[in-house]
Design a protein around this motif. Structure first.
Motif, mmCIF file in Angstrom:
data_model
loop_
_atom_site.group_PDB
_atom_site.id
_atom_site.type_symbol
_atom_site.label_atom_id
_atom_site.label_comp_id
_atom_site.label_asym_id
_atom_site.label_seq_id
_atom_site.Cartn_x
_atom_site.Cartn_y
_atom_site.Cartn_z
ATOM 1 N N ASP A 9 0.816 -1.218 0.000
ATOM 2 C CA ASP A 9 0.000 0.000 0.000
ATOM 3 C C ASP A 9 0.848 1.266 0.000
ATOM 4 O O ASP A 9 0.329 2.356 -0.226
ATOM 5 C CB ASP A 9 -0.976 0.014 1.187
ATOM 6 N N GLU A 10 2.169 1.133 0.262
ATOM 7 C CA GLU A 10 3.045 2.307 0.212
ATOM 8 C C GLU A 10 3.470 2.539 -1.235
ATOM 9 O O GLU A 10 4.301 1.809 -1.774
ATOM 10 C CB GLU A 10 4.274 2.088 1.101
ATOM 11 N N VAL A 11 2.891 3.556 -1.840
ATOM 12 C CA VAL A 11 3.083 3.788 -3.279
ATOM 13 C C VAL A 11 4.556 3.956 -3.640
ATOM 14 O O VAL A 11 5.048 3.371 -4.605
ATOM 15 C CB VAL A 11 2.279 5.035 -3.745
ATOM 16 N N LEU A 12 5.260 4.742 -2.836
ATOM 17 C CA LEU A 12 6.664 5.026 -3.134
ATOM 18 C C LEU A 12 7.498 3.744 -3.143
ATOM 19 O O LEU A 12 8.275 3.491 -4.064
ATOM 20 C CB LEU A 12 7.219 6.011 -2.096
ATOM 21 N N LEU A 13 7.314 2.932 -2.111
ATOM 22 C CA LEU A 13 8.070 1.682 -2.006
ATOM 23 C C LEU A 13 7.691 0.725 -3.135
ATOM 24 O O LEU A 13 8.558 0.110 -3.770
ATOM 25 C CB LEU A 13 7.812 1.018 -0.652
ATOM 26 N N ARG A 14 6.401 0.611 -3.390
ATOM 27 C CA ARG A 14 5.937 -0.325 -4.426
ATOM 28 C C ARG A 14 6.471 0.048 -5.803
ATOM 29 O O ARG A 14 6.985 -0.796 -6.533
ATOM 30 C CB ARG A 14 4.401 -0.366 -4.437
ATOM 31 N N THR A 15 6.364 1.325 -6.155
ATOM 32 C CA THR A 15 6.825 1.741 -7.479
ATOM 33 C C THR A 15 8.348 1.638 -7.593
ATOM 34 O O THR A 15 8.880 1.283 -8.643
ATOM 35 C CB THR A 15 6.362 3.178 -7.814
ATOM 36 N N ALA A 16 9.046 1.900 -6.461
ATOM 37 C CA ALA A 16 10.512 1.765 -6.477
ATOM 38 C C ALA A 16 10.907 0.314 -6.701
ATOM 39 O O ALA A 16 11.779 0.012 -7.532
ATOM 40 C CB ALA A 16 11.097 2.278 -5.159
ATOM 41 N N LEU A 17 10.251 -0.600 -5.987
ATOM 42 C CA LEU A 17 10.565 -2.028 -6.156
ATOM 43 C C LEU A 17 10.205 -2.507 -7.557
ATOM 44 O O LEU A 17 10.948 -3.279 -8.174
ATOM 45 C CB LEU A 17 9.820 -2.871 -5.109
ATOM 46 N N ALA A 18 9.060 -2.035 -8.072
ATOM 47 C CA ALA A 18 8.643 -2.442 -9.424
ATOM 48 C C ALA A 18 9.677 -2.016 -10.462
ATOM 49 O O ALA A 18 9.907 -2.708 -11.460
ATOM 50 C CB ALA A 18 7.275 -1.841 -9.750
ATOM 51 N N ALA A 19 10.324 -0.878 -10.220
ATOM 52 C CA ALA A 19 11.347 -0.385 -11.151
ATOM 53 C C ALA A 19 12.691 -1.078 -10.930
ATOM 54 O O ALA A 19 13.410 -1.392 -11.887
ATOM 55 C CB ALA A 19 11.500 1.127 -10.997
ATOM 56 N N LEU A 20 13.041 -1.323 -9.654
ATOM 57 C CA LEU A 20 14.388 -1.810 -9.328
ATOM 58 C C LEU A 20 14.562 -3.324 -9.445
ATOM 59 O O LEU A 20 15.624 -3.793 -9.858
ATOM 60 C CB LEU A 20 14.772 -1.371 -7.909
ATOM 61 N N LEU A 21 13.552 -4.087 -9.070
ATOM 62 C CA LEU A 21 13.715 -5.550 -9.074
ATOM 63 C C LEU A 21 14.083 -6.103 -10.460
ATOM 64 O O LEU A 21 14.990 -6.936 -10.571
ATOM 65 C CB LEU A 21 12.461 -6.242 -8.521
ATOM 66 N N PRO A 22 13.424 -5.647 -11.550
ATOM 67 C CA PRO A 22 13.818 -6.154 -12.876
ATOM 68 C C PRO A 22 15.256 -5.777 -13.256
ATOM 69 O O PRO A 22 15.885 -6.477 -14.060
ATOM 70 C CB PRO A 22 12.810 -5.485 -13.823
#
Length: 200
Positions: A9-22
């Protein structure tokens, strides 16, 4: 390539992980979810190799979402992100078949390697998470914790009985035991005491 659904639910963390994990490994993010119910829908729709889900979310929390997903898709691999693993929560998650636990403060490279570990059929619990969970001084049984958790959500004895498929007298007995063990006078005080001691 490992496919994931990412729920936090933390937008900043979620979008950061979505960008960084790949960037850190062979990972494809099939979908993102901002709450438990959306996580359930996205997981059942996209059927990812690994569901990466936050423990604490509004509405349906991580455990509630995993329980729903397990019923429809028992083979789903799950990595749970958590800030502080309470012993009772860790036990419940392991009973639900969650294969991995990682601290939310972990580096993306570490989360990526754990996703790969789970995808290969192994388990992983971060040492700091397991250390917190091993310190278990909770005198309450799982059923007593269940009724306190429902009490903390504002449900009446009748509601709790219906939700947990128990007789109302049985619910009252569990609540009475919990109040004795926590030395509190009401079920709401007992629920608050259990939460303050990280048992729920």
């Amino acid at each position: 390539m490992t496919s994931i659904v990412l729920a936090d639910d933390e937008v900043l963390l979620r979008t950061a992980l979505a960008a960084l994990l790949p960037l850190e490994g062979d990972i494809t993010v099939l979908a993102e979810a901002q709450d438990g119910q959306t996580a359930v829908e996205a997981t059942l729709r996209h059927r990812p190799d690994v569901l990466v889900i936050d423990l604490e979310m509004p509405g349906v929390d991580g455990l509630g979402a995993v329980a729903q997903i397990r019923r429809a898709r028992p083979e789903q691999v799950v990595l749970m992100l958590t800030r502080h693993a309470r012993p009772g929560v860790l036990r419940k998650a392991l009973k639900l078949g969650v294969q991995g636990f990682v601290s939310k403060s972990a580096e993306p490279a570490h989360i990526t390697s754990v996703i790969a570990t789970l995808h290969s059929g192994r388990r992983w619990i971060d040492p700091e998470v397991s250390a917190l969970a091993v310190i278990d001084d909770c005198p309450l049984t799982d059923r007593e914790l269940d009724v306190l958790r429902e009490t903390g959500s504002g449900y009446s004895v009748a509601d709790i009985a219906g939700r947990l498929h128990l007789a109302q007298g049985t619910v009252r007995n569990y609540l009475s035991n919990a109040m004795q063990k926590t030395q509190t006078h009401t079920r709401h005080e007992a629920a608050r005491y259990a939460r303050e001691h990280d048992w729920l």
